[in-house]
Write a protein that holds these residues in place. Structure first.
Motif, PDB file in Angstrom:
ATOM      1  N   ILE A   1       0.634  -1.116   0.008  1.00 17.86           N
ATOM      2  CA  ILE A   1      -0.040   0.036   0.093  1.00 17.86           C
ATOM      3  C   ILE A   1       0.746   1.180   0.021  1.00 17.86           C
ATOM      4  O   ILE A   1       0.541   2.255  -0.794  1.00 17.86           O
ATOM      5  CB  ILE A   1      -0.844   0.063   1.009  1.00 17.86           C
ATOM      6  CG1 ILE A   1      -2.061  -0.909   0.903  1.00 17.86           C
ATOM      7  CG2 ILE A   1      -1.382   1.291   1.481  1.00 17.86           C
ATOM      8  CD1 ILE A   1      -3.128  -0.835   1.970  1.00 17.86           C
ATOM      9  N   VAL A   2       1.633   1.408   0.860  1.00 17.59           N
ATOM     10  CA  VAL A   2       2.805   2.704   0.839  1.00 17.59           C
ATOM     11  C   VAL A   2       3.455   2.836  -0.480  1.00 17.59           C
ATOM     12  O   VAL A   2       3.397   3.980  -0.778  1.00 17.59           O
ATOM     13  CB  VAL A   2       3.731   2.190   2.032  1.00 17.59           C
ATOM     14  CG1 VAL A   2       4.780   3.521   2.199  1.00 17.59           C
ATOM     15  CG2 VAL A   2       3.062   2.504   3.488  1.00 17.59           C
ATOM     16  N   PRO A   3       4.336   1.873  -1.021  1.00 23.30           N
ATOM     17  CA  PRO A   3       4.871   1.985  -2.199  1.00 23.30           C
ATOM     18  C   PRO A   3       3.872   2.688  -3.325  1.00 23.30           C
ATOM     19  O   PRO A   3       4.167   3.803  -4.076  1.00 23.30           O
ATOM     20  CB  PRO A   3       5.466   0.814  -2.776  1.00 23.30           C
ATOM     21  CG  PRO A   3       5.819   0.103  -1.437  1.00 23.30           C
ATOM     22  CD  PRO A   3       4.451   0.250  -0.631  1.00 23.30           C
ATOM     23  N   VAL A   4       2.805   2.024  -3.381  1.00 21.58           N
ATOM     24  CA  VAL A   4       1.778   2.445  -4.537  1.00 21.58           C
ATOM     25  C   VAL A   4       1.262   3.673  -4.300  1.00 21.58           C
ATOM     26  O   VAL A   4       0.997   4.483  -5.211  1.00 21.58           O
ATOM     27  CB  VAL A   4       0.618   1.527  -4.384  1.00 21.58           C
ATOM     28  CG1 VAL A   4      -0.633   1.786  -5.397  1.00 21.58           C
ATOM     29  CG2 VAL A   4       0.985  -0.121  -4.982  1.00 21.58           C
ATOM     30  N   ALA A   5       1.145   4.043  -2.868  1.00 18.72           N
ATOM     31  CA  ALA A   5       0.572   5.459  -2.569  1.00 18.72           C
ATOM     32  C   ALA A   5       1.823   6.679  -2.884  1.00 18.72           C
ATOM     33  O   ALA A   5       1.267   7.699  -3.323  1.00 18.72           O
ATOM     34  CB  ALA A   5       0.155   5.599  -0.932  1.00 18.72           C
ATOM     35  N   LEU A   6       2.708   6.083  -2.506  1.00 17.78           N
ATOM     36  CA  LEU A   6       4.063   7.040  -2.690  1.00 17.78           C
ATOM     37  C   LEU A   6       4.346   7.403  -4.239  1.00 17.78           C
ATOM     38  O   LEU A   6       4.340   8.578  -4.601  1.00 17.78           O
ATOM     39  CB  LEU A   6       5.373   6.788  -2.036  1.00 17.78           C
ATOM     40  CG  LEU A   6       5.345   6.700  -0.781  1.00 17.78           C
ATOM     41  CD1 LEU A   6       6.686   5.698  -0.219  1.00 17.78           C
ATOM     42  CD2 LEU A   6       5.486   7.783   0.009  1.00 17.78           C
ATOM     43  N   ILE A   7       4.220   6.465  -5.149  1.00 14.14           N
ATOM     44  CA  ILE A   7       4.375   6.566  -6.451  1.00 14.14           C
ATOM     45  C   ILE A   7       3.197   7.290  -7.058  1.00 14.14           C
ATOM     46  O   ILE A   7       3.203   8.231  -7.787  1.00 14.14           O
ATOM     47  CB  ILE A   7       4.635   5.401  -7.046  1.00 14.14           C
ATOM     48  CG1 ILE A   7       5.940   4.412  -6.817  1.00 14.14           C
ATOM     49  CG2 ILE A   7       4.709   5.391  -8.740  1.00 14.14           C
ATOM     50  CD1 ILE A   7       6.237   3.219  -7.360  1.00 14.14           C
ATOM     51  N   SER A   8       2.034   6.898  -6.608  1.00 13.45           N
ATOM     52  CA  SER A   8       0.724   8.021  -7.049  1.00 13.45           C
ATOM     53  C   SER A   8       0.774   9.101  -6.924  1.00 13.45           C
ATOM     54  O   SER A   8       0.086   9.962  -7.491  1.00 13.45           O
ATOM     55  CB  SER A   8      -0.525   7.150  -6.603  1.00 13.45           C
ATOM     56  OG  SER A   8      -0.680   7.418  -5.287  1.00 13.45           O
ATOM     57  N   GLN A   9       1.599   9.639  -5.760  1.00 12.21           N
ATOM     58  CA  GLN A   9       1.753  10.927  -5.633  1.00 12.21           C
ATOM     59  C   GLN A   9       2.590  11.880  -6.386  1.00 12.21           C
ATOM     60  O   GLN A   9       2.953  13.034  -6.276  1.00 12.21           O
ATOM     61  CB  GLN A   9       1.897  11.229  -3.944  1.00 12.21           C
ATOM     62  CG  GLN A   9       0.972  10.619  -3.083  1.00 12.21           C
ATOM     63  CD  GLN A   9      -0.590  11.333  -3.353  1.00 12.21           C
ATOM     64  OE1 GLN A   9      -0.445  12.458  -3.379  1.00 12.21           O
ATOM     65  NE2 GLN A   9      -1.419  10.550  -3.619  1.00 12.21           N
ATOM     66  N   LEU A  10       3.618  11.110  -7.049  1.00 14.57           N
ATOM     67  CA  LEU A  10       4.462  11.826  -7.865  1.00 14.57           C
ATOM     68  C   LEU A  10       3.934  12.250  -9.238  1.00 14.57           C
ATOM     69  O   LEU A  10       2.669  12.365  -9.425  1.00 14.57           O
ATOM     70  CB  LEU A  10       5.453  10.706  -8.533  1.00 14.57           C
ATOM     71  CG  LEU A  10       6.382   9.697  -7.424  1.00 14.57           C
ATOM     72  CD1 LEU A  10       7.057   8.626  -8.306  1.00 14.57           C
ATOM     73  CD2 LEU A  10       7.332  10.672  -6.951  1.00 14.57           C
ATOM     74  N   SER A  11       4.840  13.447  -9.463  1.00 10.03           N
ATOM     75  CA  SER A  11       4.226  14.105 -10.690  1.00 10.03           C
ATOM     76  C   SER A  11       4.943  13.568 -11.932  1.00 10.03           C
ATOM     77  O   SER A  11       6.219  13.379 -12.037  1.00 10.03           O
ATOM     78  CB  SER A  11       4.515  15.716 -10.642  1.00 10.03           C
ATOM     79  OG  SER A  11       4.181  16.224  -9.663  1.00 10.03           O
ATOM     80  N   PHE A  12       4.277  13.347 -12.872  1.00  8.25           N
ATOM     81  CA  PHE A  12       4.623  12.898 -14.305  1.00  8.25           C
ATOM     82  C   PHE A  12       4.529  13.738 -15.346  1.00  8.25           C
ATOM     83  O   PHE A  12       3.674  14.322 -15.518  1.00  8.25           O
ATOM     84  CB  PHE A  12       3.839  11.509 -14.466  1.00  8.25           C
ATOM     85  CG  PHE A  12       3.872  10.482 -13.675  1.00  8.25           C
ATOM     86  CD1 PHE A  12       4.825   9.724 -13.438  1.00  8.25           C
ATOM     87  CD2 PHE A  12       2.984  10.456 -12.651  1.00  8.25           C
ATOM     88  CE1 PHE A  12       4.803   8.539 -12.505  1.00  8.25           C
ATOM     89  CE2 PHE A  12       2.845   9.419 -11.411  1.00  8.25           C
ATOM     90  CZ  PHE A  12       3.925   8.543 -11.518  1.00  8.25           C
ATOM     91  N   CYS A  13       5.712  13.760 -16.066  1.00 10.88           N
ATOM     92  CA  CYS A  13       5.875  14.742 -17.015  1.00 10.88           C
ATOM     93  C   CYS A  13       6.411  14.222 -18.425  1.00 10.88           C
ATOM     94  O   CYS A  13       7.027  13.129 -18.286  1.00 10.88           O
ATOM     95  CB  CYS A  13       6.224  16.109 -16.863  1.00 10.88           C
ATOM     96  SG  CYS A  13       8.085  15.938 -16.141  1.00 10.88           S
ATOM     97  N   GLY A  14       6.564  14.833 -19.647  1.00 15.63           N
ATOM     98  CA  GLY A  14       7.208  14.552 -20.682  1.00 15.63           C
ATOM     99  C   GLY A  14       6.132  13.358 -21.428  1.00 15.63           C
ATOM    100  O   GLY A  14       5.029  13.444 -21.462  1.00 15.63           O
ATOM    101  N   SER A  15       6.975  12.278 -21.886  1.00 20.11           N
ATOM    102  CA  SER A  15       6.273  11.209 -22.494  1.00 20.11           C
ATOM    103  C   SER A  15       5.151  10.371 -21.385  1.00 20.11           C
ATOM    104  O   SER A  15       5.642  10.010 -20.450  1.00 20.11           O
ATOM    105  CB  SER A  15       7.138  10.408 -23.369  1.00 20.11           C
ATOM    106  OG  SER A  15       6.291   9.465 -23.736  1.00 20.11           O
ATOM    107  N   ASN A  16       4.115   9.961 -21.756  1.00 22.45           N
ATOM    108  CA  ASN A  16       3.374   9.402 -21.049  1.00 22.45           C
ATOM    109  C   ASN A  16       3.460   7.628 -21.399  1.00 22.45           C
ATOM    110  O   ASN A  16       2.598   7.099 -21.113  1.00 22.45           O
ATOM    111  CB  ASN A  16       1.708   9.679 -21.229  1.00 22.45           C
ATOM    112  CG  ASN A  16       1.233   9.324 -22.525  1.00 22.45           C
ATOM    113  OD1 ASN A  16       2.062   9.370 -23.551  1.00 22.45           O
ATOM    114  ND2 ASN A  16      -0.210   9.474 -22.779  1.00 22.45           N
TER     115      ASN A  16
END
Length: 315
Positions: free
Chosen positions: A166-181
């Motif tokens: 749960i914690v890793p998924v939550a942490l990664i989901s809070q990141l900002s994604f830019c550039g190519s999707n």
């Protein structure tokens, strides 16, 4: 008036609403069609094999009272859920590449695939514990693994598995994604998601690596440690028939352990496993091991073969 895309005020980036899973871009149309056919056959075989085991356990009152088959029935259901979380999307991308997957759907897939992988680790430990108690402590086994305690063990496997990441998924989901999707994978995996992040996230990456390594090494060490006294106890059995039965159940479990942990370690513990080679290994443990598991357990298990025969005859 038309408005422009919403900008993240913290870093000035445009938040992504979807991703595109790249899959195997180097494959030609013929290779893509063949892979699609193979995956379809493997998915069908996985569903059929695991449903047969689950159906046999549910229909046979004798098997329902035995802890080994309670665990095996849950394990088969887990494999069905696991392949269903990944394979249909893979087939869709092979038939129609470039169709985006929403941000939410990507992280739902990420959570469920990793949670079910963790749950599989815990179930393999529970099966090893069951064999250890049955062979090394046969007189206390009916008390130590009574149906109530066995179902409590089953519930703890499911709960622990779905809480682990749960914690890793939550942490990664809070990141900002830019550039190519575009994610260079055929599933939503932490490595391509972290690579698509606007800024490096070393702590999040370390948390994913640490939790993956911890569950893999602790569970596999427990399994291997439990089999030391099991093998010694089996070798001391005077009856050749009992020795053969004990070895057949143990070798089935060890074969599944070897297939699962071997491929998982190559993917998530070895940093060099990337690109197409990493995808192939991921494909094997995501599709190959769930397909082989029912074959291993049914071919090596006389009780299961008889239960399957009775169930299919009455059906």
């Amino acid at each position: 008036n038309k408005t422009g895309p919403l900008i993240n005020p913290t870093n000035g980036t445009i938040p992504m609403s979807n991703f595109i899973l790249l899959g195997f871009p180097s494959l030609g149309q013929l290779s893509r069609t063949l892979l699609c056919a193979l995956l379809s056959a493997a998915y069908t075989g996985t569903l059929a094999g695991n449903l047969c085991i689950l159906w046999a356990v549910l229909q046979d009152p004798h098997l329902q009272r035995l802890p080994m088959y309670i665990l095996l029935g849950n394990f088969s259901w887990l494999e069905i859920c696991y392949v269903t979380a990944t394979v249909p999307r893979m087939l869709s991308d092979l038939v129609s590449p470039g169709i985006p997957i929403s941000f939410q759907a990507c992280f739902v897939q990420f959570y469920f695939t990793f949670s079910m992988g963790a749950t599989e680790c815990f179930f393999l430990v529970a099966m090893a514990l069951d064999r250890y108690l049955a062979i090394c402590h046969p007189l206390h086994y009916p008390v130590l693994m009574c149906p109530t305690l066995c179902w409590a063990l089953v519930a703890s496997c499911w709960l622990s598995g779905f809480l682990w990441f749960i914690v890793p998924v939550a942490l990664i989901s809070q990141l900002s994604f830019c550039g190519s999707n575009t994610l260079d994978h055929f599933v939503c995996d932490p490595a391509p998601l972290l690579a698509a992040s606007c800024t490096p996230a070393p702590r999040t990456e370390q948390a994913c690596y640490a939790l993956s390594s911890l569950i893999i090494f602790t569970t596999v060490l427990f399994i291997l440690a439990s089999y030391g006294p099991v093998i010694r106890a089996v070798l001391r059995l005077l009856s050749g028939a009992k020795r053969h039965k004990a070895f057949s159940t143990c070798t089935s479990h060890l074969a599944v352990v070897g297939l699962f942990y071997g491929s998982v370690m190559v993917t998530y513990v070895n940093p060099a496993a990337s690109g197409d080679s990493g995808k192939v290994v991921t494909l094997f443990y995501a599709v190959g091991t769930p397909l082989l598991n029912p074959l291993i357990y049914s071919l090596k298990n006389k009780e299961m073969k008889e239960a399957l025969r009775r169930t299919l005859t009455t059906w």
